[in-house]
Design a protein around this motif. Structure first.
Motif, PDB file in Angstrom:
ATOM      1  N   THR A  25      12.552   7.314  15.095  1.00 13.24           N
ATOM      2  CA  THR A  25      12.048   8.425  15.913  1.00 13.24           C
ATOM      3  C   THR A  25      11.674   9.621  15.043  1.00 13.24           C
ATOM      4  OG1 THR A  25      13.488   7.709  17.704  1.00 13.24           O
ATOM      5  CG2 THR A  25      12.571   9.914  17.870  1.00 13.24           C
ATOM      6  N   GLU A  26      12.560   9.982  14.114  1.00 15.99           N
ATOM      7  CA  GLU A  26      12.267  11.113  13.219  1.00 15.99           C
ATOM      8  C   GLU A  26      11.069  10.811  12.321  1.00 15.99           C
ATOM      9  OE1 GLU A  26      16.182  11.090  11.533  1.00 15.99           O
ATOM     10  OE2 GLU A  26      16.665  13.011  12.452  1.00 15.99           O
ATOM     11  N   THR A  27      10.990   9.573  11.831  1.00 16.56           N
ATOM     12  CA  THR A  27       9.860   9.172  10.981  1.00 16.56           C
ATOM     13  C   THR A  27       8.570   9.235  11.769  1.00 16.56           C
ATOM     14  OG1 THR A  27      11.325   7.697   9.748  1.00 16.56           O
ATOM     15  CG2 THR A  27       8.974   7.358   9.462  1.00 16.56           C
ATOM     16  N   SER A  28       8.620   8.823  13.026  1.00 17.60           N
ATOM     17  CA  SER A  28       7.452   8.877  13.898  1.00 17.60           C
ATOM     18  C   SER A  28       6.984  10.312  14.103  1.00 17.60           C
ATOM     19  CB  SER A  28       7.780   8.229  15.247  1.00 17.60           C
ATOM     20  OG  SER A  28       6.663   8.225  16.068  1.00 17.60           O
ATOM     21  N   LYS A  29       7.924  11.221  14.329  1.00 15.18           N
ATOM     22  CA  LYS A  29       7.564  12.630  14.492  1.00 15.18           C
ATOM     23  C   LYS A  29       6.930  13.190  13.221  1.00 15.18           C
ATOM     24  CE  LYS A  29      11.198  13.738  17.791  1.00 15.18           C
ATOM     25  NZ  LYS A  29      12.495  14.403  17.955  1.00 15.18           N
ATOM     26  N   ARG A  30       7.494  12.817  12.087  1.00 18.99           N
ATOM     27  CA  ARG A  30       7.027  13.372  10.818  1.00 18.99           C
ATOM     28  C   ARG A  30       5.663  12.814  10.407  1.00 18.99           C
ATOM     29  NH1 ARG A  30      10.740  14.549   5.914  1.00 18.99           N
ATOM     30  NH2 ARG A  30      12.180  15.306   7.477  1.00 18.99           N
ATOM     31  N   THR A  31       5.392  11.536  10.728  1.00 17.97           N
ATOM     32  CA  THR A  31       4.146  10.905  10.282  1.00 17.97           C
ATOM     33  C   THR A  31       3.069  10.842  11.354  1.00 17.97           C
ATOM     34  OG1 THR A  31       4.922   8.693  10.905  1.00 17.97           O
ATOM     35  CG2 THR A  31       5.354   9.418   8.646  1.00 17.97           C
ATOM     36  N   ASP A  68       0.824  -1.210   0.000  1.00 21.38           N
ATOM     37  CA  ASP A  68       0.000   0.000   0.000  1.00 21.38           C
ATOM     38  C   ASP A  68       0.863   1.267   0.000  1.00 21.38           C
ATOM     39  OD1 ASP A  68      -0.117   1.212   3.042  1.00 21.38           O
ATOM     40  OD2 ASP A  68       0.179  -0.962   3.026  1.00 21.38           O
ATOM     41  N   THR A  69       0.283   2.345  -0.467  1.00 27.70           N
ATOM     42  CA  THR A  69       0.992   3.619  -0.643  1.00 27.70           C
ATOM     43  C   THR A  69       1.570   4.155   0.657  1.00 27.70           C
ATOM     44  OG1 THR A  69      -0.437   4.157  -2.493  1.00 27.70           O
ATOM     45  CG2 THR A  69       0.736   5.984  -1.490  1.00 27.70           C
ATOM     46  N   ASP A  70       0.849   4.041   1.759  1.00 23.99           N
ATOM     47  CA  ASP A  70       1.357   4.573   3.024  1.00 23.99           C
ATOM     48  C   ASP A  70       2.612   3.830   3.498  1.00 23.99           C
ATOM     49  OD1 ASP A  70      -0.500   6.584   3.173  1.00 23.99           O
ATOM     50  OD2 ASP A  70      -1.900   5.421   4.377  1.00 23.99           O
ATOM     51  N   LEU A  81       2.924   8.364  13.345  1.00 21.10           N
ATOM     52  CA  LEU A  81       2.746   6.928  13.601  1.00 21.10           C
ATOM     53  C   LEU A  81       3.630   6.497  14.760  1.00 21.10           C
ATOM     54  CD1 LEU A  81       2.972   5.530   9.955  1.00 21.10           C
ATOM     55  CD2 LEU A  81       0.901   5.739  11.335  1.00 21.10           C
ATOM     56  N   PRO A  82       3.137   5.579  15.591  1.00 21.93           N
ATOM     57  CA  PRO A  82       4.010   5.043  16.643  1.00 21.93           C
ATOM     58  C   PRO A  82       5.116   4.184  16.026  1.00 21.93           C
ATOM     59  CG  PRO A  82       1.817   4.056  16.760  1.00 21.93           C
ATOM     60  CD  PRO A  82       1.784   5.050  15.657  1.00 21.93           C
ATOM     61  N   ALA A  83       6.213   4.017  16.752  1.00 22.26           N
ATOM     62  CA  ALA A  83       7.374   3.272  16.252  1.00 22.26           C
ATOM     63  C   ALA A  83       7.011   1.855  15.814  1.00 22.26           C
ATOM     64  CB  ALA A  83       8.457   3.234  17.322  1.00 22.26           C
ATOM     65  N   TYR A  84       6.140   1.173  16.554  1.00 21.02           N
ATOM     66  CA  TYR A  84       5.806  -0.203  16.182  1.00 21.02           C
ATOM     67  C   TYR A  84       5.091  -0.275  14.838  1.00 21.02           C
ATOM     68  CZ  TYR A  84       0.885   0.317  17.602  1.00 21.02           C
ATOM     69  OH  TYR A  84      -0.425   0.713  17.695  1.00 21.02           O
ATOM     70  N   GLN A  85       4.294   0.742  14.488  1.00 20.03           N
ATOM     71  CA  GLN A  85       3.638   0.743  13.181  1.00 20.03           C
ATOM     72  C   GLN A  85       4.643   0.989  12.056  1.00 20.03           C
ATOM     73  OE1 GLN A  85       0.383   3.532  13.338  1.00 20.03           O
ATOM     74  NE2 GLN A  85      -1.084   1.903  13.777  1.00 20.03           N
ATOM     75  N   ILE A  86       5.601   1.853  12.305  1.00 19.94           N
ATOM     76  CA  ILE A  86       6.638   2.108  11.310  1.00 19.94           C
ATOM     77  C   ILE A  86       7.437   0.832  11.071  1.00 19.94           C
ATOM     78  CG2 ILE A  86       8.790   3.361  10.876  1.00 19.94           C
ATOM     79  CD1 ILE A  86       7.426   5.709  12.453  1.00 19.94           C
ATOM     80  N   THR A  87       7.802   0.167  12.148  1.00 22.94           N
ATOM     81  CA  THR A  87       8.547  -1.082  12.042  1.00 22.94           C
ATOM     82  C   THR A  87       7.722  -2.147  11.324  1.00 22.94           C
ATOM     83  OG1 THR A  87       9.704  -0.548  14.094  1.00 22.94           O
ATOM     84  CG2 THR A  87       9.786  -2.834  13.371  1.00 22.94           C
ATOM     85  N   ALA A  88       6.446  -2.233  11.643  1.00 23.79           N
ATOM     86  CA  ALA A  88       5.571  -3.221  11.007  1.00 23.79           C
ATOM     87  C   ALA A  88       5.410  -2.941   9.517  1.00 23.79           C
ATOM     88  CB  ALA A  88       4.207  -3.249  11.693  1.00 23.79           C
ATOM     89  N   LYS A  89       5.192  -1.681   9.154  1.00 25.38           N
ATOM     90  CA  LYS A  89       5.007  -1.332   7.741  1.00 25.38           C
ATOM     91  C   LYS A  89       6.257  -1.614   6.922  1.00 25.38           C
ATOM     92  CE  LYS A  89       1.438   2.227   8.215  1.00 25.38           C
ATOM     93  NZ  LYS A  89       0.426   1.678   7.336  1.00 25.38           N
ATOM     94  N   THR A  90       7.419  -1.246   7.438  1.00 30.59           N
ATOM     95  CA  THR A  90       8.650  -1.505   6.684  1.00 30.59           C
ATOM     96  C   THR A  90       8.973  -2.998   6.688  1.00 30.59           C
ATOM     97  OG1 THR A  90      10.003  -0.970   8.617  1.00 30.59           O
ATOM     98  CG2 THR A  90       9.627   0.790   7.024  1.00 30.59           C
TER      99      THR A  90
END
Length: 110
Positions: free
Chosen positions: A79-85, A61-63, A87-96
């Motif tokens: 951390t920077e990605t979380s601030k910018r989006t 998916d696009t997100d 999203l919590p860190a676990y969601q960023i880790t899950a998506k990637t």
């Protein structure tokens, strides 16, 4: 529909970034093999992923791809990605992680 991401469509950004990175890596490996006669190593896997990038991006998916842009193209930390989006860190880790898992499935078919 307006483009939500300032650097363009995430699929295009990451696709071309990865295509360039994989291509340069494969060319470097080919050159090394030709010069030294070394084992092909991970070259077949690189070429397989390069040939199947469309399969990878059509299934994500696009997100998730946008998060990949932030993490790996803009080189932001979680951390920077979380601030910018937002999203919590676990969601960023899950998506990637899902995208990386799909990439591993593709290259394991070699």
């Amino acid at each position: 529909m307006a483009v939500r991401y300032y650097w363009g469509r995430p699929q295009d950004v990451v696709r071309w970034y990865l295509r360039g990175t994989l291509y340069l890596s494969a060319q470097s490996r080919k050159s090394y093999i030709e010069k030294t006669g070394a084992d092909s190593g991970n070259l077949p896997r690189l070429l397989k992923l390069l040939d199947n990038l469309d399969e990878l991006f059509d299934s994500v998916d696009t997100d998730s791809i946008a998060v990949l842009c932030l993490r790996y193209v803009e080189l932001l930390s979680i951390t920077e990605t979380s601030k910018r989006t937002g999203l919590p860190a676990y969601q960023i880790t899950a998506k990637t992680g899902k995208v990386m898992k799909k990439a591993k499935e593709i290259i394991s078919k070699v």
